[in-house]
Design a protein around this motif. Structure first.
Motif, PDB file in Angstrom:
ATOM      1  N   VAL A  27       0.817  -1.220   0.000  1.00  0.00           N
ATOM      2  CA  VAL A  27       0.000   0.000   0.000  1.00  0.00           C
ATOM      3  C   VAL A  27       0.850   1.270   0.000  1.00  0.00           C
ATOM      4  N   ASN A  32      -1.085  -0.503  -5.552  1.00  0.00           N
ATOM      5  CA  ASN A  32      -2.483  -0.750  -5.221  1.00  0.00           C
ATOM      6  C   ASN A  32      -3.086  -1.924  -5.979  1.00  0.00           C
ATOM      7  N   ALA A  35      -1.789  -5.050  -4.479  1.00  0.00           N
ATOM      8  CA  ALA A  35      -2.386  -5.257  -3.160  1.00  0.00           C
ATOM      9  C   ALA A  35      -3.801  -5.835  -3.292  1.00  0.00           C
ATOM     10  N   ILE A  36      -4.572  -5.318  -4.227  1.00  0.00           N
ATOM     11  CA  ILE A  36      -5.929  -5.828  -4.449  1.00  0.00           C
ATOM     12  C   ILE A  36      -5.871  -7.257  -4.959  1.00  0.00           C
ATOM     13  N   LEU A  57      -8.442  -1.240   0.812  1.00  0.00           N
ATOM     14  CA  LEU A  57      -7.213  -0.550   0.424  1.00  0.00           C
ATOM     15  C   LEU A  57      -7.221   0.884   0.948  1.00  0.00           C
TER      16      LEU A  57
END
Length: 71
Positions: A27, A32, A35-36, A57
């Protein structure tokens, strides 16, 4: 109820400590999308929705930006 009322920790609670640490490293690095993807791939079934992951997030970004809390 607010936007995050039912979403706040739904996928987060299903992630292992190791995966949570990985997300928390991604993050602040601005990764991003990765991370997702990690959240969706590692949360198990049912797979969290994209909406849930984006909300999480955003929540993690806010938590990490605040830094450690002292109780």
């Amino acid at each position: 109820m607010g936007f995050n009322a039912g979403v706040e920790n739904v996928p987060w609670d299903r992630l292992s400590v190791e995966v949570r640490s990985e997300v928390d490293r991604l993050v602040p690095a601005g990764r991003n999308v990765r991370a997702i993807a990690v959240m969706r791939d590692r949360a198990g079934l049912p797979m969290p929705s994209l909406h849930e992951c984006v909300a999480l997030l955003d929540q993690r970004f806010g938590v990490l930006r605040q830094g450690p809390t002292h109780a």
